[in-house]
Design an enzyme around this catalytic site. Structure first.
Site, PDB file in Angstrom:
ATOM      1  N   GLU D  80      12.439 -26.909 -21.541  1.00  0.00           N
ATOM      2  CA  GLU D  80      11.789 -25.648 -22.133  1.00  0.00           C
ATOM      3  C   GLU D  80      12.873 -25.119 -23.232  1.00  0.00           C
ATOM      4  OE1 GLU D  80       8.835 -23.360 -19.454  1.00  0.00           O
ATOM      5  OE2 GLU D  80      10.875 -23.064 -18.905  1.00  0.00           O
ATOM      6  N   HIS D  99      15.664 -17.002 -20.234  1.00  0.00           N
ATOM      7  CA  HIS D  99      14.439 -17.402 -19.783  1.00  0.00           C
ATOM      8  C   HIS D  99      14.528 -17.360 -18.225  1.00  0.00           C
ATOM      9  CE1 HIS D  99      10.485 -18.901 -18.752  1.00  0.00           C
ATOM     10  NE2 HIS D  99      11.039 -19.986 -18.356  1.00  0.00           N
ATOM     11  N   HIS D 101      12.499 -16.637 -13.806  1.00  0.00           N
ATOM     12  CA  HIS D 101      11.343 -16.488 -13.109  1.00  0.00           C
ATOM     13  C   HIS D 101      11.863 -15.670 -11.996  1.00  0.00           C
ATOM     14  CE1 HIS D 101      11.448 -21.052 -14.203  1.00  0.00           C
ATOM     15  NE2 HIS D 101      10.959 -20.440 -14.825  1.00  0.00           N
ATOM     16  N   HIS D 169       4.331 -17.213 -14.652  1.00  0.00           N
ATOM     17  CA  HIS D 169       5.562 -18.043 -14.997  1.00  0.00           C
ATOM     18  C   HIS D 169       6.497 -17.454 -15.131  1.00  0.00           C
ATOM     19  CE1 HIS D 169       7.338 -20.974 -18.447  1.00  0.00           C
ATOM     20  NE2 HIS D 169       7.985 -20.625 -17.378  1.00  0.00           N
TER      21      HIS D 169
END
Lengths: 277, 277, 277, 277
Positions: D80, D99, D101, D169
């Protein structure tokens, strides 16, 4: 007999530290055991947080909660030891008692909500957990149980069961051994947490009476009891070994390099990594 | 072959400790693997808490859950090993099975609520998780599965899926390898936790069928699987190294200063700090 | 006096680290104590996270929050020290003040919900906790209290109580000693967590006025206060001893084997286990 | 320049481990930084869990996410990394991107619920957090962003903001430095947790626009930023020092007593205590 008593002090102090390590007790709460050869006496730590209890801290009391031996200077007794004495008096089959304010169970003691077995390991607390409230018999109090009549009232509410919820206060758990009492204390708390979460999902499906009976019988056999005890003992003893080794290393004489470089060691982890490159 | 079997014992015992360290199993729960060269056998630990499992504890069973070798004195077998044997019998594609009562998943097993993939890593459990209840085929039981017919009933409920919820009991997870089974066990639990929280916020938007398929395929590739395994292995092995070093230091002969000063070392941290000034 | 002041610096720095270790403060939050012999001064750490505070970091201020001594080069002052100065001015009976944003208490500061004593240990915060909102007197601000008038406004809201909630910001807790303030800070947070959980179960039964008074008096006696302090001190000092020993070992000169083998030691835990077989 | 780049690799790898230690990332998630002297390049770790990232793992990419140097054998790239490259392209003022989660934030990404600043430290994420859903532009996907057009779509949704939620996501966070990005990532997650809890209490009172602006400006100054970074760095480096010391001790040659007695050391903690008596 002396050996046996020494072993029981060791086991009771370990039980204290297991209960602390598993989050059932914090600075407060206590666990006791009936004397192995004199059913008219019980053993419990002096007044201190369970995590700090070692075998030397264990004191002996009559079931009227009078100390059997002179109290060492500077030691205090638990204010709530009547909880233990009165249950041992009322229930000859009970060999160990734990009183706690575990965060998993407290919401039920505050909400007056019924905690019910929702999985096989929670079955060990029994089909129904009675609810006792100090207000019913004694009006507004400090909530702690320090008088024999308070202890007797609680023991009456416990009846022939193995656990009793105490309004705005906590829970008291009984068992036929230290290990069973620890097992029941821990898994009733896990049961309460699961029940709360299931309720948030919208539905709580409890075990039926026969499932409770069969699952309790299955899990209170020596095999599962020993497996759980070994697990909890390993966890707390691993943690204690690390601390003991750390303290021992720091206590080494100044000749060792332990104390000197510590002052300079600003970022040893980063430093150690840099060295590798 | 011997090498391979030794490596699998090592990996299976590490999987046990990873699952304990990540909160999927506690004193109870177990994970098994099909024998690497004989598909009619499987390996699983002797009866003990997963956190305590080392390679030497791994036993070999037929798919009818009969021990292949004589059981060492004092060792017990897991009561629920039929769960593993029956799934290995029914599903030749399954290479590893984990049975657990994780606190993240249990609320769904108690509330009879559907757990659905709500993020890409949860997709590994599949679009739908079947629900099995011991009451349906067997009435009120101790909830544990100890009879072959119970294992077969559960395997039938699992069908061609990779996970099955068990009413008032737990979950069973299958996979094509130890690592995939560990990955699915951990991320299905994280998925359940997230789903519960999203529900509290008022809305659960699940992945659609194509997203589940694509995300599962993406994350079950070797790259992500290895990355996750390395992470979990590091975490538990770091913790184990600290404990092993602490125990080794304490076990040093009395000539070392480890044991003596420990008694005096009341507040070494504070002391060390005072020295620095 | 010097001794006494040194002891207070030691105790205040320990209080900082206890509050961090128990999750009441993180990078932010602070605790102060009135000067032991000059009631017109107070002590608080220089600007840094409580977990990092040692006795040397403690600075002395007038109640107008002017530093008494020159500030060491590179040191900063807490921006919100007016919270402390203004409460010490308004309340001669207050000897220590803690300001925090604990995750247990914040939801009440955000939801404008009343936190009420729901168990005996929570009674130490008093029957009612006032709610202060910076918007009422000062409109939209950065929420932090940096001006004397803001501190005075908060002190006024506190009144004769021992804790005040601060809208969208946190809480401030007062006490007659460092230990009492730490006790009240920790158990008011535990109380808040229990209250939230009980609310999720559908009912919050609070202590009545007499229970609050009696339970607070019972638990603020020296016995329970000391027992709790000893417990929290042990926990943080155990953790600090392990870190200090680890850093000291890594800082040993290269002659020791500590640094060299580290590079190769990929999986020492597994290795150590293999050796045993 | 070389020095500066080395320092940035060190800081970026520490940022990785801080984010892991504070529960923002687990096996997955990543953080990048723009190259200090070439704004057309950025630095990010090779494909591995953030907790395992050391300075040597940091790779250099163009903003089209092409590796600048040959990839070492056996190393993989993050799938990613377009998330990072595309945001660096679209936003010259952005110097670092994370980034994740995180379990605190995911419920909002699943429930499509707005996360709003509810306390001063959460103000750093801005008044409104945009919501991006891969389905809008790309239909049903594996949810991961691996194509440049996906990265560009996300960057467009981010706009001039500092954080964007990603349906089913996770979240992506930007900042003007590594430290600010870490600060915003951690405190936006804490904000989300507090908001969820406040919602359970029945009411969420958010900061107003002016409060958000003032509080963000106050807390993004160097003082608070440094205080928070020092705190998080201490926490992870303390933990790493303990592990490094433990591994080093276990790796000592067999002459040391570390390895031998370990086999016998069944219950060293208990043993050590017994010795003291």
């Amino acid at each position: 007999m002396a050996d046996s008593l020494a072993a029981i002090r060791e086991e009771l102090s370990l039980a204290n530290r297991i209960l602390a390590h598993e989050g059932i007790v914090d600075a407060f709460g206590h666990i006791s055991v009936r004397h192995p050869t004199d059913p008219g006496r019980f053993l419990i730590s002096r007044h201190r947080a369970p995590e700090l209890v070692s075998p030397q801290d264990i004191l002996e009391y009559t079931l009227d909660t009078e100390p059997v031996h002179p109290t060492p200077a500077g030691w205090r007794h638990y204010g709530e030891r009547v909880i233990h004495g009165c249950i041992f008096q009322a229930r000859p089959d009970v060999m160990a008692v734990c009183h706690h304010h575990a965060p998993a169970m407290m919401p039920y003691a505050i909400a007056r909500a019924a905690v019910v077995p929702v999985f096989h390991l929670g079955a060990s607390m029994g089909l129904r957990v009675p609810f006792w409230d100090s207000r019913d018999d004694f009006g507004s109090t400090a909530l702690v149980l320090t008088k024999p009549e308070e202890g007797r009232s609680l023991a009456k509410a416990l009846g022939q069961g193995w656990m009793v919820l105490m309004g705005r206060h906590g829970a008291t758990v009984a068992g036929t051994s230290i290990r069973q009492t620890v097992f029941r204390s821990i898994y009733s708390c896990k049961n309460a947490e699961l029940q709360t979460q299931a309720r948030l999902l919208g539905h709580v499906e409890a075990l039926d009476a026969q499932e409770v009976e069969l699952a309790a019988a299955y899990n209170l056999r020596p095999g599962p009891q020993e497996r759980a005890w070994d697990y909890w003992a390993k966890r707390v003893q691993d943690a204690e070994a690390v601390v003991a080794a750390g303290k021992a290393a720091l206590a080494k004489p100044a000749s060792a390099s332990a104390s000197r470089p510590a002052a300079k060691a600003k970022k040893p982890a980063a430093k150690a990594k840099r060295r590798k490159r």
